[in-house]
Design a protein around this motif. Structure first.
Motif, mmCIF file in Angstrom:
data_model
loop_
_atom_site.group_PDB
_atom_site.id
_atom_site.type_symbol
_atom_site.label_atom_id
_atom_site.label_comp_id
_atom_site.label_asym_id
_atom_site.label_seq_id
_atom_site.Cartn_x
_atom_site.Cartn_y
_atom_site.Cartn_z
ATOM 1 N N GLY A 120 0.752 -1.176 -0.072
ATOM 2 C CA GLY A 120 0.293 -0.107 0.062
ATOM 3 C C GLY A 120 0.698 1.141 0.009
ATOM 4 N N HIS A 121 2.151 1.142 -0.635
ATOM 5 C CA HIS A 121 3.031 2.174 -0.473
ATOM 6 C C HIS A 121 2.309 3.622 -1.129
ATOM 7 C CE1 HIS A 121 7.096 3.902 0.130
ATOM 8 N NE2 HIS A 121 7.173 4.332 -1.005
ATOM 9 N N PHE A 122 1.737 3.423 -2.332
ATOM 10 C CA PHE A 122 0.886 4.476 -2.974
ATOM 11 C C PHE A 122 -0.585 4.559 -2.791
ATOM 12 C CE2 PHE A 122 4.715 3.494 -5.545
ATOM 13 C CZ PHE A 122 5.424 4.468 -5.231
ATOM 14 N N ALA A 123 -0.983 4.032 -1.501
ATOM 15 C CA ALA A 123 -2.358 3.771 -1.425
ATOM 16 C C ALA A 123 -3.097 5.525 -1.157
ATOM 17 C CB ALA A 123 -2.633 3.181 0.070
ATOM 18 N N ASP A 124 -2.329 6.273 -1.058
ATOM 19 C CA ASP A 124 -2.844 7.792 -0.820
ATOM 20 C C ASP A 124 -3.276 8.141 -2.419
ATOM 21 O OD1 ASP A 124 -0.221 7.670 -1.864
ATOM 22 O OD2 ASP A 124 0.264 9.857 -1.297
ATOM 23 N N ARG A 125 -2.761 7.386 -3.751
ATOM 24 C CA ARG A 125 -3.233 7.760 -4.770
ATOM 25 C C ARG A 125 -3.669 6.664 -5.785
ATOM 26 N NH1 ARG A 125 3.230 9.092 -4.923
ATOM 27 N NH2 ARG A 125 2.666 9.588 -2.893
ATOM 28 N N GLU A 126 -3.846 5.580 -5.294
ATOM 29 C CA GLU A 126 -4.409 4.423 -6.237
ATOM 30 C C GLU A 126 -4.874 3.569 -5.197
ATOM 31 O OE1 GLU A 126 -0.784 2.653 -8.115
ATOM 32 O OE2 GLU A 126 -0.272 1.787 -6.303
ATOM 33 N N ALA A 127 -5.894 2.842 -6.104
ATOM 34 C CA ALA A 127 -6.666 1.672 -5.369
ATOM 35 C C ALA A 127 -5.659 0.656 -5.243
ATOM 36 C CB ALA A 127 -7.712 1.237 -6.095
ATOM 37 N N VAL A 128 -5.810 -0.035 -3.880
ATOM 38 C CA VAL A 128 -5.057 -1.257 -3.544
ATOM 39 C C VAL A 128 -5.776 -2.676 -3.280
ATOM 40 C CG1 VAL A 128 -3.472 -2.002 -1.796
ATOM 41 C CG2 VAL A 128 -3.395 0.134 -2.328
ATOM 42 N N PHE A 129 -5.424 -3.766 -3.998
ATOM 43 C CA PHE A 129 -5.989 -4.694 -3.957
ATOM 44 C C PHE A 129 -4.941 -5.795 -3.531
ATOM 45 C CE2 PHE A 129 -7.923 -2.248 -7.137
ATOM 46 C CZ PHE A 129 -9.460 -2.169 -6.822
ATOM 47 N N PRO A 130 -5.212 -6.218 -2.080
ATOM 48 C CA PRO A 130 -4.389 -7.053 -1.501
ATOM 49 C C PRO A 130 -4.302 -8.404 -2.289
ATOM 50 C CG PRO A 130 -5.086 -5.745 0.192
ATOM 51 C CD PRO A 130 -6.037 -5.553 -0.962
ATOM 52 N N ASP A 131 -5.422 -9.101 -2.602
ATOM 53 C CA ASP A 131 -5.552 -10.229 -3.224
ATOM 54 C C ASP A 131 -4.737 -10.425 -4.619
ATOM 55 O OD1 ASP A 131 -7.115 -11.190 -1.097
ATOM 56 O OD2 ASP A 131 -9.130 -11.136 -2.399
ATOM 57 N N TYR A 132 -4.897 -8.966 -5.220
ATOM 58 C CA TYR A 132 -4.101 -8.980 -6.661
ATOM 59 C C TYR A 132 -2.832 -9.007 -6.131
ATOM 60 C CZ TYR A 132 -2.361 -7.069 -10.804
ATOM 61 O OH TYR A 132 -1.863 -6.982 -12.145
ATOM 62 N N GLY A 133 -1.960 -8.266 -5.230
ATOM 63 C CA GLY A 133 -0.870 -8.369 -4.811
ATOM 64 C C GLY A 133 -0.245 -9.587 -4.514
ATOM 65 N N ARG A 134 -1.151 -10.495 -3.743
ATOM 66 C CA ARG A 134 -0.824 -11.748 -3.420
ATOM 67 C C ARG A 134 -0.503 -12.660 -4.871
ATOM 68 N NH1 ARG A 134 -3.460 -10.679 1.401
ATOM 69 N NH2 ARG A 134 -5.306 -10.912 0.428
ATOM 70 N N ASP A 135 -1.459 -12.660 -5.530
ATOM 71 C CA ASP A 135 -1.490 -13.434 -6.983
ATOM 72 C C ASP A 135 -0.069 -12.821 -7.789
ATOM 73 O OD1 ASP A 135 -2.840 -14.712 -9.210
ATOM 74 O OD2 ASP A 135 -2.179 -12.946 -10.382
ATOM 75 N N ARG A 136 0.441 -11.661 -7.849
ATOM 76 C CA ARG A 136 1.359 -11.185 -8.618
ATOM 77 C C ARG A 136 2.591 -11.754 -7.874
ATOM 78 N NH1 ARG A 136 1.003 -11.749 -13.075
ATOM 79 N NH2 ARG A 136 -0.546 -13.063 -12.092
ATOM 80 N N ALA A 137 2.844 -11.813 -6.471
ATOM 81 C CA ALA A 137 3.825 -12.570 -5.766
ATOM 82 C C ALA A 137 3.784 -13.714 -6.287
ATOM 83 C CB ALA A 137 3.785 -12.099 -4.461
ATOM 84 N N VAL A 138 2.877 -14.419 -6.320
ATOM 85 C CA VAL A 138 3.001 -15.996 -6.645
ATOM 86 C C VAL A 138 3.412 -16.267 -8.379
ATOM 87 C CG1 VAL A 138 1.517 -18.128 -7.444
ATOM 88 C CG2 VAL A 138 1.059 -16.716 -5.193
ATOM 89 N N ALA A 139 2.924 -15.389 -9.035
ATOM 90 C CA ALA A 139 3.506 -15.391 -10.364
ATOM 91 C C ALA A 139 4.947 -15.122 -10.591
ATOM 92 C CB ALA A 139 2.505 -14.150 -11.309
ATOM 93 N N ALA A 140 5.393 -13.927 -9.668
ATOM 94 C CA ALA A 140 6.741 -13.922 -9.736
ATOM 95 C C ALA A 140 7.738 -14.820 -8.912
ATOM 96 C CB ALA A 140 7.291 -12.504 -8.824
ATOM 97 N N GLY A 141 7.142 -15.404 -8.076
ATOM 98 C CA GLY A 141 7.770 -16.851 -7.317
ATOM 99 C C GLY A 141 7.798 -17.956 -8.541
#
Length: 205
Positions: A120-141
């Motif tokens: 949520g580093h830029f949560a003051d200027r963009e919507a944050v979707f933790p589920d999407y973040g977790r999905d992208r972390a899995v993809a990177a792994g």
């Protein structure tokens, strides 16, 4: 020329490593450090230079502004052809470009999205979707796993020689630590590659 950058961000680091490989001294450029967390890149003045708001941005001597890290790399590759980090012969250039784009789209971008949506580093200027973040972390792994297999067959990402594809992969792998994604013992070929590229003088640029 002036270089607008943010020292801790992956794309400016990618450019700095590229320039270091070319033995281009950053001291020959006027470097302006931007605070992305404070929104320096969202100011009207900076948006006039780069409407997309990203770093790095290179201000040319004629006042024009070149943004997107790979565009800047291509500019310096043309000015300083050796070492040829984007390839020499057409086939070599094409394969390096292919692998570099794979590193951008399937590694660096997922890591960046994991960072933005998990921290949520830029949560003051963009919507944050933790589920999407977790999905992208899995993809990177999963891309880490792919690269471990890939690097069992060749020394560097795009073949026998170090290239910009290795630079992109290096900054992505290192930046992945912000979302607790690390190479680990289960990926020995990727770890050996990481040790090789990290040992280059340019890696500390």
């Amino acid at each position: 020329m002036k270089l607008y950058e943010t020292h801790r961000a992956p794309n400016p680091r990618r450019l700095r490593i590229f320039l270091a490989e070319k033995s281009i001294d950053l001291a020959t450029l006027e470097t302006i450090e931007l605070d992305l967390a404070a929104g320096d890149n969202l100011s009207d003045d900076f948006r006039a230079m780069n409407p997309m708001g990203g770093v790095p941005v290179l201000e040319l001597d004629d006042g024009r502004h070149l943004s997107e890290s790979m565009a800047i790399c291509r500019y310096f590759e043309a000015l300083y052809p050796e070492p040829a980090l984007l390839g020499r012969a057409p086939e070599e250039q094409a394969f390096i470009d292919m692998w570099n784009r794979r590193m951008e789209f399937h590694l660096l971008l997922p890591v960046a999205m994991a960072f933005r949506h998990l921290t949520g580093h830029f949560a003051d200027r963009e919507a944050v979707f933790p589920d999407y973040g977790r999905d992208r972390a899995v993809a990177a792994g999963q891309m880490f796993d792919f690269l471990d297999r890939h690097l069992g067959e060749q020394t560097y990402i795009a073949g026998a020689e170090y290239s910009v594809a290795d630079i992109t992969a290096l900054v992505a792998v290192d930046f992945a630590r912000v979302v607790d994604l690390r190479i680990g013992d289960a990926r020995p070929q990727l770890a050996a590659w990481h040790e090789r590229v990290l040992a280059r003088d340019s890696a500390g640029a």
